[in-house]
Design a protein around this motif. Sequence first.
Motif, PDB file in Angstrom:
ATOM      1  N   GLN A  20       0.839  -1.192   0.000  1.00 51.02           N
ATOM      2  CA  GLN A  20       0.000   0.000   0.000  1.00 51.02           C
ATOM      3  C   GLN A  20       0.876   1.245   0.000  1.00 51.02           C
ATOM      4  O   GLN A  20       1.980   1.242   0.538  1.00 51.02           O
ATOM      5  N   GLN A  21       0.345   2.304  -0.613  1.00 48.18           N
ATOM      6  CA  GLN A  21       0.928   3.641  -0.555  1.00 48.18           C
ATOM      7  C   GLN A  21       2.414   3.636  -0.926  1.00 48.18           C
ATOM      8  O   GLN A  21       3.286   3.929  -0.108  1.00 48.18           O
ATOM      9  N   THR A  51       5.053   5.205  -3.826  1.00 46.32           N
ATOM     10  CA  THR A  51       5.280   6.121  -4.941  1.00 46.32           C
ATOM     11  C   THR A  51       6.668   5.842  -5.509  1.00 46.32           C
ATOM     12  O   THR A  51       7.651   5.785  -4.759  1.00 46.32           O
ATOM     13  N   CYS A 107      -2.240  -4.740  -4.865  1.00 38.96           N
ATOM     14  CA  CYS A 107      -1.711  -3.528  -4.230  1.00 38.96           C
ATOM     15  C   CYS A 107      -2.744  -2.404  -4.296  1.00 38.96           C
ATOM     16  O   CYS A 107      -3.662  -2.437  -5.122  1.00 38.96           O
ATOM     17  N   THR A 108      -2.586  -1.411  -3.433  1.00 36.45           N
ATOM     18  CA  THR A 108      -3.454  -0.230  -3.452  1.00 36.45           C
ATOM     19  C   THR A 108      -2.608   1.027  -3.334  1.00 36.45           C
ATOM     20  O   THR A 108      -1.557   1.023  -2.685  1.00 36.45           O
ATOM     21  N   GLN A 109      -3.088   2.091  -3.971  1.00 37.82           N
ATOM     22  CA  GLN A 109      -2.466   3.415  -3.912  1.00 37.82           C
ATOM     23  C   GLN A 109      -0.991   3.360  -4.329  1.00 37.82           C
ATOM     24  O   GLN A 109      -0.087   3.667  -3.561  1.00 37.82           O
ATOM     25  N   GLN A 111       1.714   4.845  -7.128  1.00 38.35           N
ATOM     26  CA  GLN A 111       1.898   5.942  -8.078  1.00 38.35           C
ATOM     27  C   GLN A 111       3.251   5.814  -8.779  1.00 38.35           C
ATOM     28  O   GLN A 111       4.273   5.570  -8.137  1.00 38.35           O
ATOM     29  N   GLU A 167       5.651   8.163 -11.195  1.00 36.13           N
ATOM     30  CA  GLU A 167       5.731   9.576 -11.566  1.00 36.13           C
ATOM     31  C   GLU A 167       7.055   9.900 -12.255  1.00 36.13           C
ATOM     32  O   GLU A 167       8.122   9.505 -11.776  1.00 36.13           O
ATOM     33  N   CYS A 220      -5.501  -5.026  -8.291  1.00 33.80           N
ATOM     34  CA  CYS A 220      -5.073  -3.799  -7.611  1.00 33.80           C
ATOM     35  C   CYS A 220      -6.184  -2.730  -7.616  1.00 33.80           C
ATOM     36  O   CYS A 220      -7.125  -2.797  -8.410  1.00 33.80           O
ATOM     37  N   HIS A 221      -6.018  -1.736  -6.755  1.00 32.52           N
ATOM     38  CA  HIS A 221      -6.904  -0.576  -6.714  1.00 32.52           C
ATOM     39  C   HIS A 221      -6.039   0.684  -6.645  1.00 32.52           C
ATOM     40  O   HIS A 221      -5.039   0.724  -5.945  1.00 32.52           O
ATOM     41  N   SER A 222      -6.432   1.705  -7.394  1.00 34.14           N
ATOM     42  CA  SER A 222      -5.780   3.012  -7.357  1.00 34.14           C
ATOM     43  C   SER A 222      -4.293   2.909  -7.728  1.00 34.14           C
ATOM     44  O   SER A 222      -3.410   3.270  -6.941  1.00 34.14           O
ATOM     45  N   VAL A 223      -4.049   2.417  -8.935  1.00 36.79           N
ATOM     46  CA  VAL A 223      -2.687   2.381  -9.439  1.00 36.79           C
ATOM     47  C   VAL A 223      -2.559   3.371 -10.589  1.00 36.79           C
ATOM     48  O   VAL A 223      -3.373   3.348 -11.498  1.00 36.79           O
TER      49      VAL A 223
END
Length: 199
Positions: free
Chosen positions: A98-99, A101, A154-156, A158, A160, A196-199
């Motif tokens: 989770q979480q 970046t 996985c969640t969240q 990012q 970048e 997954c959620h929020s990828v």
Amino acid sequence: MKNFRYCLIALLLFFLWPDSILAFEVLNIRKDFGAKGDGRHLDDEAFEKAATYINTKGGYCILEIPYGIYRVGQQRIVKGDHHTRHIGGSIFHLINCQQVTIRSSDKSPSIIRFKDDFYFGTFDEEGHIWQHAMPYTSTENLSEPGHLFFFEHCTQIQLEQFILDGNFIKGHVRLGGGFGDQGWQIYHNAVSISGCHSV
């Protein structure tokens, strides 16, 4: 009495916002895991080490990738009686995290580039192009690159400010015989996501 009150507040925070009191770590792919990023050395091991570490803590971190060109993409060789396979894996595989970046630490985007001379297609036992009629769907002599990033349950997450370069350019890839109905219907994934959620 004050100590009891503080403990009670901490417990409430834990149950209401458990993520808020977990250590949120900033990691560096070069300093912490030994990547070169010079466009010459293979950096698979550094990305694999980073993924292993992040998996052990369940995520909650930032992985910084300083500006550079990171060559990746080792393929495992499997030989048979009448075929040779070059099988790629996942360079960076997160599971149940989770979480997280993953980002460039500089203004210019970093480049994660698949190495030159990777095998793509079907090959005989000596590693030469496998000549056959189409369609062709037998995987016993199929060579494939694999994944650069693979996120599973996985969640969240990012990603970048960096470039994922499959390096699928004439002269940079060893192209074998075709696969599938026509052409080369073979996965060459920069990012793969499963459950997954929020990828």
